[in-house]
Design a protein around this motif. Structure first.
Motif, PDB file in Angstrom:
ATOM      1  N   ARG A  58       0.805  -1.211   0.000  1.00  0.00           N
ATOM      2  CA  ARG A  58       0.000   0.000   0.000  1.00  0.00           C
ATOM      3  C   ARG A  58       0.844   1.270   0.000  1.00  0.00           C
ATOM      4  NH1 ARG A  58      -2.535  -4.092   2.567  1.00  0.00           N
ATOM      5  NH2 ARG A  58      -4.771  -4.340   2.301  1.00  0.00           N
ATOM      6  N   GLY A  59       1.578   1.482  -1.065  1.00  0.00           N
ATOM      7  CA  GLY A  59       2.265   2.754  -1.229  1.00  0.00           C
ATOM      8  C   GLY A  59       3.743   2.711  -0.891  1.00  0.00           C
ATOM      9  N   ILE A  60       4.499   3.569  -1.560  1.00  0.00           N
ATOM     10  CA  ILE A  60       5.937   3.662  -1.389  1.00  0.00           C
ATOM     11  C   ILE A  60       6.274   4.756  -0.371  1.00  0.00           C
ATOM     12  CG2 ILE A  60       8.097   4.308  -2.545  1.00  0.00           C
ATOM     13  CD1 ILE A  60       7.132   1.504  -3.231  1.00  0.00           C
ATOM     14  N   THR A  61       7.209   4.456   0.510  1.00  0.00           N
ATOM     15  CA  THR A  61       7.667   5.437   1.498  1.00  0.00           C
ATOM     16  C   THR A  61       8.994   6.032   1.057  1.00  0.00           C
ATOM     17  OG1 THR A  61       8.649   3.616   2.762  1.00  0.00           O
ATOM     18  CG2 THR A  61       6.449   4.357   3.411  1.00  0.00           C
ATOM     19  N   ASN A 375      13.952 -16.397 -11.147  1.00  0.00           N
ATOM     20  CA  ASN A 375      14.840 -15.677 -12.068  1.00  0.00           C
ATOM     21  C   ASN A 375      14.805 -14.161 -11.882  1.00  0.00           C
ATOM     22  OD1 ASN A 375      12.366 -15.005 -13.332  1.00  0.00           O
ATOM     23  ND2 ASN A 375      12.561 -16.703 -14.792  1.00  0.00           N
ATOM     24  N   ARG A 376      13.831 -13.642 -11.144  1.00  0.00           N
ATOM     25  CA  ARG A 376      13.841 -12.213 -10.816  1.00  0.00           C
ATOM     26  C   ARG A 376      12.979 -11.983  -9.573  1.00  0.00           C
ATOM     27  NH1 ARG A 376      10.837 -12.581 -15.597  1.00  0.00           N
ATOM     28  NH2 ARG A 376       8.621 -12.062 -15.379  1.00  0.00           N
ATOM     29  N   TRP A 377      13.317 -10.918  -8.841  1.00  0.00           N
ATOM     30  CA  TRP A 377      12.708 -10.647  -7.550  1.00  0.00           C
ATOM     31  C   TRP A 377      12.167  -9.221  -7.519  1.00  0.00           C
ATOM     32  CZ3 TRP A 377      12.962 -14.416  -3.591  1.00  0.00           C
ATOM     33  CH2 TRP A 377      13.746 -15.541  -3.892  1.00  0.00           C
ATOM     34  N   LYS A 378      10.954  -9.058  -7.012  1.00  0.00           N
ATOM     35  CA  LYS A 378      10.354  -7.727  -6.892  1.00  0.00           C
ATOM     36  C   LYS A 378      10.648  -7.154  -5.507  1.00  0.00           C
ATOM     37  CE  LYS A 378       6.084  -5.058  -7.368  1.00  0.00           C
ATOM     38  NZ  LYS A 378       4.624  -5.075  -7.628  1.00  0.00           N
ATOM     39  N   ILE A 379      11.044  -5.877  -5.488  1.00  0.00           N
ATOM     40  CA  ILE A 379      11.499  -5.221  -4.263  1.00  0.00           C
ATOM     41  C   ILE A 379      10.697  -3.952  -4.014  1.00  0.00           C
ATOM     42  CG2 ILE A 379      13.456  -4.042  -3.180  1.00  0.00           C
ATOM     43  CD1 ILE A 379      15.257  -5.846  -5.007  1.00  0.00           C
ATOM     44  N   GLU A 380      10.225  -3.785  -2.787  1.00  0.00           N
ATOM     45  CA  GLU A 380       9.661  -2.506  -2.355  1.00  0.00           C
ATOM     46  C   GLU A 380      10.757  -1.740  -1.634  1.00  0.00           C
ATOM     47  OE1 GLU A 380       5.745  -2.158  -0.264  1.00  0.00           O
ATOM     48  OE2 GLU A 380       6.961  -1.144   1.245  1.00  0.00           O
ATOM     49  N   ASN A 381      11.086  -0.564  -2.162  1.00  0.00           N
ATOM     50  CA  ASN A 381      12.160   0.258  -1.603  1.00  0.00           C
ATOM     51  C   ASN A 381      11.565   1.397  -0.783  1.00  0.00           C
ATOM     52  OD1 ASN A 381      14.736   1.202  -1.093  1.00  0.00           O
ATOM     53  ND2 ASN A 381      15.354   1.249  -3.234  1.00  0.00           N
ATOM     54  N   SER A 382      12.423   2.183  -0.144  1.00  0.00           N
ATOM     55  CA  SER A 382      11.983   3.349   0.632  1.00  0.00           C
ATOM     56  C   SER A 382      12.687   4.611   0.142  1.00  0.00           C
ATOM     57  CB  SER A 382      12.245   3.137   2.127  1.00  0.00           C
ATOM     58  OG  SER A 382      13.619   2.836   2.367  1.00  0.00           O
ATOM     59  N   TRP A 383      12.844   4.697  -1.185  1.00  0.00           N
ATOM     60  CA  TRP A 383      13.498   5.852  -1.806  1.00  0.00           C
ATOM     61  C   TRP A 383      12.499   6.758  -2.528  1.00  0.00           C
ATOM     62  CZ3 TRP A 383      18.280   3.044  -4.393  1.00  0.00           C
ATOM     63  CH2 TRP A 383      19.196   2.698  -3.396  1.00  0.00           C
ATOM     64  N   GLY A 384      11.226   6.631  -2.236  1.00  0.00           N
ATOM     65  CA  GLY A 384      10.219   7.468  -2.864  1.00  0.00           C
ATOM     66  C   GLY A 384       9.793   6.947  -4.226  1.00  0.00           C
ATOM     67  N   GLU A 385       8.688   7.497  -4.738  1.00  0.00           N
ATOM     68  CA  GLU A 385       8.130   7.029  -6.000  1.00  0.00           C
ATOM     69  C   GLU A 385       8.914   7.479  -7.221  1.00  0.00           C
ATOM     70  OE1 GLU A 385       4.013   8.012  -6.278  1.00  0.00           O
ATOM     71  OE2 GLU A 385       3.417   6.594  -4.704  1.00  0.00           O
ATOM     72  N   ALA A 387      12.083   7.157  -7.626  1.00  0.00           N
ATOM     73  CA  ALA A 387      13.191   6.217  -7.848  1.00  0.00           C
ATOM     74  C   ALA A 387      12.659   4.911  -8.422  1.00  0.00           C
ATOM     75  CB  ALA A 387      13.925   5.948  -6.544  1.00  0.00           C
ATOM     76  N   GLY A 388      13.466   4.288  -9.281  1.00  0.00           N
ATOM     77  CA  GLY A 388      13.097   2.983  -9.816  1.00  0.00           C
ATOM     78  C   GLY A 388      11.816   3.012 -10.617  1.00  0.00           C
ATOM     79  N   ARG A 389      11.002   1.997 -10.449  1.00  0.00           N
ATOM     80  CA  ARG A 389       9.749   1.828 -11.190  1.00  0.00           C
ATOM     81  C   ARG A 389       8.595   2.242 -10.274  1.00  0.00           C
ATOM     82  NH1 ARG A 389      11.358  -3.877 -14.255  1.00  0.00           N
ATOM     83  NH2 ARG A 389      13.449  -3.182 -14.828  1.00  0.00           N
ATOM     84  N   LYS A 390       8.463   3.581 -10.121  1.00  0.00           N
ATOM     85  CA  LYS A 390       7.490   4.165  -9.186  1.00  0.00           C
ATOM     86  C   LYS A 390       7.721   3.648  -7.773  1.00  0.00           C
ATOM     87  CE  LYS A 390       3.910   5.112 -12.616  1.00  0.00           C
ATOM     88  NZ  LYS A 390       2.493   4.947 -13.002  1.00  0.00           N
ATOM     89  N   GLY A 391       8.992   3.543  -7.415  1.00  0.00           N
ATOM     90  CA  GLY A 391       9.367   3.142  -6.065  1.00  0.00           C
ATOM     91  C   GLY A 391       9.712   1.681  -5.906  1.00  0.00           C
ATOM     92  N   TYR A 392       9.327   0.861  -6.883  1.00  0.00           N
ATOM     93  CA  TYR A 392       9.647  -0.572  -6.838  1.00  0.00           C
ATOM     94  C   TYR A 392      10.888  -0.856  -7.683  1.00  0.00           C
ATOM     95  CZ  TYR A 392       5.086  -1.176  -4.686  1.00  0.00           C
ATOM     96  OH  TYR A 392       4.024  -1.089  -3.832  1.00  0.00           O
ATOM     97  N   PHE A 393      11.614  -1.898  -7.300  1.00  0.00           N
ATOM     98  CA  PHE A 393      12.833  -2.294  -8.005  1.00  0.00           C
ATOM     99  C   PHE A 393      12.757  -3.780  -8.325  1.00  0.00           C
ATOM    100  CE2 PHE A 393      13.992   1.706  -6.348  1.00  0.00           C
ATOM    101  CZ  PHE A 393      15.198   2.127  -6.885  1.00  0.00           C
ATOM    102  N   VAL A 394      13.676  -4.225  -9.167  1.00  0.00           N
ATOM    103  CA  VAL A 394      13.775  -5.644  -9.476  1.00  0.00           C
ATOM    104  C   VAL A 394      15.248  -6.036  -9.426  1.00  0.00           C
ATOM    105  CG1 VAL A 394      13.900  -5.225 -11.967  1.00  0.00           C
ATOM    106  CG2 VAL A 394      13.171  -7.467 -11.130  1.00  0.00           C
ATOM    107  N   CYS A 395      15.524  -7.209  -8.907  1.00  0.00           N
ATOM    108  CA  CYS A 395      16.899  -7.726  -8.960  1.00  0.00           C
ATOM    109  C   CYS A 395      16.886  -9.096  -9.607  1.00  0.00           C
ATOM    110  CB  CYS A 395      17.546  -7.765  -7.578  1.00  0.00           C
ATOM    111  SG  CYS A 395      17.125  -9.179  -6.532  1.00  0.00           S
ATOM    112  N   SER A 396      17.991  -9.430 -10.213  1.00  0.00           N
ATOM    113  CA  SER A 396      18.125 -10.725 -10.876  1.00  0.00           C
ATOM    114  C   SER A 396      18.459 -11.804  -9.862  1.00  0.00           C
ATOM    115  CB  SER A 396      19.229 -10.659 -11.935  1.00  0.00           C
ATOM    116  OG  SER A 396      20.493 -10.409 -11.325  1.00  0.00           O
ATOM    117  N   GLU A 397      18.292 -13.043 -10.256  1.00  0.00           N
ATOM    118  CA  GLU A 397      18.701 -14.171  -9.428  1.00  0.00           C
ATOM    119  C   GLU A 397      20.211 -14.133  -9.195  1.00  0.00           C
ATOM    120  OE1 GLU A 397      18.557 -18.062  -7.483  1.00  0.00           O
ATOM    121  OE2 GLU A 397      17.363 -16.245  -7.630  1.00  0.00           O
TER     122      GLU A 397
END
Length: 437
Positions: A58-61, A375-385, A387-397
């Motif tokens: 529920r939203g990016i911080t 093969n890929r992981w979804k990440i919720e970050n705390s760098w605001g919307e 940054a990244g993909r509206k606040g979400y990031f992805v990392c590889s395996e």
């Protein structure tokens, strides 16, 4: 010790004069950031797509210019419990509230460690560690200790201030004050003087500094909200602990830090603890060191149960903040610098202090292929919307295997053999070894 000679420098110059690729690369680097030139779009594109296991959040911080990622990650897990219970689309817990007590506890811990080690010389390893001070970073166990002692409050009850979002100068002033206090305590103890009262006065000054910079935490508050169906609710005169127990309710002691530190200092299947300078004076950070395969398996188990996973990684390694990607193949630093090989295995990177966990976030998804392999992981970050993909990031395996060093998992997902490791008291290691052992 052998110094650089002119003969050797002339050799370097002669060799480089024959390298036409270096001149082209130098021209490119002259006016463009390194990570932008190293970015490989075709590789990063392979990380696009949805995730076979994905959690709703529920939203990016936004922690802004503070080192509270570990706290935001923990609070963002807890806020989902509140939002679900109260039928809210968006909700945020106050990081400022918890960070206030975090700094006060860290200051008390530092002064207690000074008192405990007052007989040691200034160049003793422990005194050097203590006087290096602390920052506003931390570990999962520290967040758990704070929540159990002080509870949590909604962000609306104790909102951020400029200083809580920009902590560098405040932290420098605080550590400077505490080093002065350390010198006073050591001198008084050396003279046989009881320092109990003077230490209390020192902490009173820390408390005053924090009240001025961050505001004073409320003793009680009202929780007024309207849910997503438009219905209004009001809960009066709550404490932080009462709010936590009523609206969050998860049992934080059910979770354990699982690390993968494949070094000579830490064997696998090893339960260990350390007393970090930023911990509470009466608490340790506890970890279970397992193989990378076990760490990954536990992470996936928890995500499948719709429970997000707090994790610590090296965010400075092969990351693009703008693109929202962490992946070695997507950032070709080796090619950009003429084929120089920067690679080291995970063990050597840790032992030679080249890498350690610098940032905490939350795994909220993973994509598993037809063979059951992630093969890929979804990440919720705390760098605001922004940054990244509206606040979400992805990392590889590949990145997960090499640069994710710790995850927080519910003990119920551990195997019987893994649970058995927790039945005894953990082995205590030196605090200054915790990041890289």
């Amino acid at each position: 010790m052998q110094a650089l000679t002119q003969e050797l420098l002339d050799k370097f110059r002669d060799d480089e004069s024959k390298n036409f690729h270096s001149r082209t690369l130098q021209a490119a680097l002259a006016k463009t950031p390194i990570k932008d030139l190293a970015f490989v779009p075709s590789k990063a594109a392979k990380l696009n797509g949805d995730f076979s296991i994905e959690l709703k959040t529920r939203g990016i911080t936004w922690q802004q210019n503070s080192g509270r990622c570990w706290m935001f990650a923990a609070l963002n897990i807890m806020r989902e419990k509140v939002a679900q219970k109260c039928n809210l689309d968006k909700f945020e817990l106050s990081a400022n509230y918890l960070a206030f007590y975090d700094k006060l506890e860290k200051a008390n811990n530092m002064l207690e460690m000074v008192i405990e080690n007052a007989d040691k010389p200034m160049n003793d390893r422990m005194m050097e560690y203590i006087l290096s001070g602390f920052h506003d970073g931390g570990y999962w166990d520290m967040a758990v200790d704070l929540v159990k002692k002080y509870g949590v409050v909604p962000k609306s009850v104790m909102p951020e201030t400029y200083q809580s979002l920009h902590t560098e100068k405040f932290m420098k002033l605080l550590i400077s004050l505490l080093r002065k206090d350390a010198s006073i305590l050591r001198e008084m103890i050396g003279k046989g003087i009881d320092v109990t009262t003077i230490k209390e006065k020192m902490l009173q000054e820390v408390y005053r500094m924090e009240c001025i910079a961050f505001g004073e935490p409320p003793m009680t508050f009202d929780f007024d909200y309207r849910d997503k169906d438009g219905e209004f609710f009001s809960d009066k005169n709550l404490t932080g602990k009462q709010f936590y127990e009523k609206y969050v309710g998860c049992v934080l002691d059910d979770y354990i830090t699982v690390t993968n530190h494949p070094t000579s200092g830490l064997p696998m299947d090893y339960y260990y603890a350390f007393h970090y300078i930023g911990s509470m004076a009466d608490s340790n950070v506890r970890c279970l060191n397992l193989t990378q395969a076990e760490l990954e398996e536990l992470t996936i188990k928890q995500l499948k149960d719709n429970d997000p996973v707090w994790f610590g990684c090296d965010s400075g390694a092969y990351g693009d903040r703008d693109e929202g990607v962490w992946d070695q193949d997507s950032l070709d630093f080796e090619g950009l610098f003429g084929g120089i090989d920067f690679s080291m295995d995970k063990k050597k990177r840790l032992e030679y202090h080249d890498s350690f966990a610098t940032h905490a976030m939350i795994f909220v998804g993973v994509n598993v292929d037809e063979d059951g392999k992630p093969n890929r992981w979804k990440i919720e970050n705390s760098w605001g919307e922004s940054a990244g993909r509206k606040g979400y990031f992805v990392c590889s395996e590949k990145y997960f295997n090499e640069y994710v060093y710790e995850v927080i998992v519910n003990k119920k997902y551990l195997t019987d053999d893994q649970k058995a490791l927790l039945s005894n008291e953990p082995e205590i290691i030196n605090a200054w070894e915790s990041d890289w052992l």
